[in-house]
Design a protein around this motif. Sequence first.
Motif, PDB file in Angstrom:
ATOM      1  N   PHE A 123      -3.159 -22.336 -54.890  1.00  0.00           N
ATOM      2  CA  PHE A 123      -4.196 -21.737 -55.734  1.00  0.00           C
ATOM      3  C   PHE A 123      -4.454 -20.278 -55.353  1.00  0.00           C
ATOM      4  N   SER A 124      -3.435 -19.606 -54.830  1.00  0.00           N
ATOM      5  CA  SER A 124      -3.595 -18.213 -54.406  1.00  0.00           C
ATOM      6  C   SER A 124      -3.822 -17.273 -55.584  1.00  0.00           C
ATOM      7  N   TRP A 125      -3.535 -17.753 -56.810  1.00  0.00           N
ATOM      8  CA  TRP A 125      -3.713 -16.926 -58.008  1.00  0.00           C
ATOM      9  C   TRP A 125      -5.165 -16.907 -58.489  1.00  0.00           C
ATOM     10  N   LEU A 126      -6.025 -17.768 -57.969  1.00  0.00           N
ATOM     11  CA  LEU A 126      -7.399 -17.850 -58.462  1.00  0.00           C
ATOM     12  C   LEU A 126      -8.167 -16.527 -58.360  1.00  0.00           C
ATOM     13  N   PRO A 127      -8.124 -15.805 -57.216  1.00  0.00           N
ATOM     14  CA  PRO A 127      -8.849 -14.521 -57.157  1.00  0.00           C
ATOM     15  C   PRO A 127      -8.370 -13.527 -58.203  1.00  0.00           C
ATOM     16  N   MET A 128      -7.055 -13.544 -58.504  1.00  0.00           N
ATOM     17  CA  MET A 128      -6.528 -12.624 -59.516  1.00  0.00           C
ATOM     18  C   MET A 128      -7.086 -12.963 -60.901  1.00  0.00           C
ATOM     19  N   ILE A 129      -7.097 -14.252 -61.255  1.00  0.00           N
ATOM     20  CA  ILE A 129      -7.634 -14.675 -62.553  1.00  0.00           C
ATOM     21  C   ILE A 129      -9.128 -14.387 -62.627  1.00  0.00           C
ATOM     22  N   PHE A 130      -9.830 -14.631 -61.512  1.00  0.00           N
ATOM     23  CA  PHE A 130     -11.262 -14.368 -61.476  1.00  0.00           C
ATOM     24  C   PHE A 130     -11.552 -12.882 -61.687  1.00  0.00           C
ATOM     25  N   LYS A 149     -21.899  -7.017 -62.749  1.00  0.00           N
ATOM     26  CA  LYS A 149     -22.261  -6.678 -61.374  1.00  0.00           C
ATOM     27  C   LYS A 149     -23.021  -7.827 -60.705  1.00  0.00           C
ATOM     28  N   PHE A 150     -23.856  -8.506 -61.483  1.00  0.00           N
ATOM     29  CA  PHE A 150     -24.599  -9.650 -60.955  1.00  0.00           C
ATOM     30  C   PHE A 150     -23.643 -10.755 -60.524  1.00  0.00           C
ATOM     31  N   VAL A 151     -22.674 -11.103 -61.392  1.00  0.00           N
ATOM     32  CA  VAL A 151     -21.701 -12.161 -61.076  1.00  0.00           C
ATOM     33  C   VAL A 151     -20.862 -11.761 -59.865  1.00  0.00           C
ATOM     34  N   GLN A 152     -20.423 -10.508 -59.823  1.00  0.00           N
ATOM     35  CA  GLN A 152     -19.598 -10.048 -58.701  1.00  0.00           C
ATOM     36  C   GLN A 152     -20.380 -10.081 -57.392  1.00  0.00           C
ATOM     37  N   THR A 153     -21.645  -9.688 -57.437  1.00  0.00           N
ATOM     38  CA  THR A 153     -22.479  -9.704 -56.231  1.00  0.00           C
ATOM     39  C   THR A 153     -22.716 -11.128 -55.741  1.00  0.00           C
ATOM     40  N   VAL A 154     -23.051 -12.026 -56.677  1.00  0.00           N
ATOM     41  CA  VAL A 154     -23.340 -13.420 -56.317  1.00  0.00           C
ATOM     42  C   VAL A 154     -22.116 -14.094 -55.725  1.00  0.00           C
ATOM     43  N   THR A 155     -20.925 -13.795 -56.252  1.00  0.00           N
ATOM     44  CA  THR A 155     -19.705 -14.444 -55.761  1.00  0.00           C
ATOM     45  C   THR A 155     -19.149 -13.779 -54.496  1.00  0.00           C
ATOM     46  N   THR A 156     -19.580 -12.552 -54.221  1.00  0.00           N
ATOM     47  CA  THR A 156     -19.098 -11.859 -53.014  1.00  0.00           C
ATOM     48  C   THR A 156     -19.981 -12.142 -51.802  1.00  0.00           C
ATOM     49  N   LEU A 157     -21.270 -12.351 -52.022  1.00  0.00           N
ATOM     50  CA  LEU A 157     -22.213 -12.562 -50.915  1.00  0.00           C
ATOM     51  C   LEU A 157     -21.841 -13.705 -49.975  1.00  0.00           C
ATOM     52  N   PRO A 158     -21.333 -14.856 -50.481  1.00  0.00           N
ATOM     53  CA  PRO A 158     -20.993 -15.942 -49.549  1.00  0.00           C
ATOM     54  C   PRO A 158     -20.001 -15.560 -48.459  1.00  0.00           C
ATOM     55  N   LYS A 186     -16.551 -19.574 -50.674  1.00  0.00           N
ATOM     56  CA  LYS A 186     -16.961 -18.517 -49.747  1.00  0.00           C
ATOM     57  C   LYS A 186     -16.183 -17.217 -49.951  1.00  0.00           C
ATOM     58  N   THR A 187     -14.913 -17.306 -50.341  1.00  0.00           N
ATOM     59  CA  THR A 187     -14.051 -16.121 -50.321  1.00  0.00           C
ATOM     60  C   THR A 187     -13.589 -15.632 -51.685  1.00  0.00           C
ATOM     61  N   LEU A 188     -13.881 -16.376 -52.761  1.00  0.00           N
ATOM     62  CA  LEU A 188     -13.326 -16.017 -54.075  1.00  0.00           C
ATOM     63  C   LEU A 188     -13.724 -14.609 -54.513  1.00  0.00           C
ATOM     64  N   GLY A 189     -15.006 -14.302 -54.471  1.00  0.00           N
ATOM     65  CA  GLY A 189     -15.471 -12.982 -54.912  1.00  0.00           C
ATOM     66  C   GLY A 189     -14.921 -11.857 -54.063  1.00  0.00           C
ATOM     67  N   TRP A 190     -14.886 -12.076 -52.743  1.00  0.00           N
ATOM     68  CA  TRP A 190     -14.376 -11.049 -51.827  1.00  0.00           C
ATOM     69  C   TRP A 190     -12.882 -10.817 -52.045  1.00  0.00           C
ATOM     70  N   SER A 191     -12.123 -11.909 -52.231  1.00  0.00           N
ATOM     71  CA  SER A 191     -10.675 -11.787 -52.433  1.00  0.00           C
ATOM     72  C   SER A 191     -10.336 -11.103 -53.745  1.00  0.00           C
ATOM     73  N   TYR A 243      -7.948  -7.020 -56.461  1.00  0.00           N
ATOM     74  CA  TYR A 243      -7.422  -7.096 -57.826  1.00  0.00           C
ATOM     75  C   TYR A 243      -8.270  -6.271 -58.791  1.00  0.00           C
ATOM     76  N   ILE A 244      -9.583  -6.238 -58.560  1.00  0.00           N
ATOM     77  CA  ILE A 244     -10.453  -5.401 -59.399  1.00  0.00           C
ATOM     78  C   ILE A 244     -10.074  -3.931 -59.236  1.00  0.00           C
ATOM     79  N   ALA A 245      -9.808  -3.539 -57.977  1.00  0.00           N
ATOM     80  CA  ALA A 245      -9.378  -2.152 -57.728  1.00  0.00           C
ATOM     81  C   ALA A 245      -8.040  -1.862 -58.412  1.00  0.00           C
ATOM     82  N   ALA A 246      -7.125  -2.844 -58.388  1.00  0.00           N
ATOM     83  CA  ALA A 246      -5.830  -2.665 -59.052  1.00  0.00           C
ATOM     84  C   ALA A 246      -5.994  -2.556 -60.562  1.00  0.00           C
ATOM     85  N   ILE A 247      -6.926  -3.334 -61.125  1.00  0.00           N
ATOM     86  CA  ILE A 247      -7.188  -3.254 -62.574  1.00  0.00           C
ATOM     87  C   ILE A 247      -7.741  -1.878 -62.936  1.00  0.00           C
TER      88      ILE A 247
END
Length: 307
Positions: free
Chosen positions: A92-99, A113-122, A178-183, A187-191
């Motif tokens: 499931f290494s592709w999940l952060p890319m799809i997210f 920004k709210f979704v990104q913050t909530v998913t990165t905080l964990p 815990k790691t989805l938002g951070w990972s 990919y966000i930077a690449a986009i």
Amino acid sequence: MVRTKEYRMKSESIKKFLYILPFMCLLAIFAYYPLYGWVYAFFDYTPPTPLSQSTFVGFKWFRSLVENQVKIDQLLQVIKNTFGMSGLGLLFSWLPMIFAIFLNEIKALRFRKFVQTVTTLPNFISWVLVYSLAFSMLSSEGIINGLLNQLGFTDSPILFLQDSEHVWITMWGWSIWKTLGWSAILYIAAIMSIDESLYEAARVDGATRMQVIWHVILPSLMSTYFVLLMLQIASFLNNGLEQYFVFQNAFNKENIQVLDLYVYNLAMGGGSYSVSVAISMLKSLVSVVLLFSVNGLSKMIRGESVV
């Protein structure tokens, strides 16, 4: 004039080297200096006896790993756990890319920004606090069992945290949470770095949003994905310790012990310091071999090296 230019180039090089010198010192202290501890694998070491007074036994502890059937069975189970949990991570290494792609598709900036913050905080929450959250929700007297009991779905509490059969999936689930938002940040930077002209060309051709994702965004992210995938393969045996240490108990210990946790339990629980160092050495050497193998594979397939 030429000498002045050479002098400036040398001074710039020295200045840049001084910038990274503190980080090189930290790397030497925390990454390379501890390798001195590998010497314990060649001694019959029992604390608090000093190493200088311990008996040199050579490769005795390495041989014991394959001569003792009990240790062989334990190691096979530990390797099975390690491969299972690392395998789920690779699958499931592709999940952060799809997210990251779906985050990019959210047009409401504040909500994105709210979704990104909530998913990165964990990612910044320690595993001890994560386990505290899991215990308050999933223990026999936790919120979930209380709710199921009140709704009449169960007569007795479900032992979620003691479940041994599905522990690989639950550990993977907590790790993803815990790691989805951070990972996804890479990919966000690449986009963000995708050439705007590619989007404009797609719009001129009448591409839908899904077609833009499929033909523009995904191909642009593939190089980043493959580099991260190869690094993940190179660290296949390094599952970490904290997550499995806090979630282990007498019921799930057999199926939750990965190599890092097994080494820790051997040293701190069983007092087998020399054996644990021997296993840790072998794990590190295999990881180095995996890293260079993946690097060679990257050169062969992509024409670029990872390291």
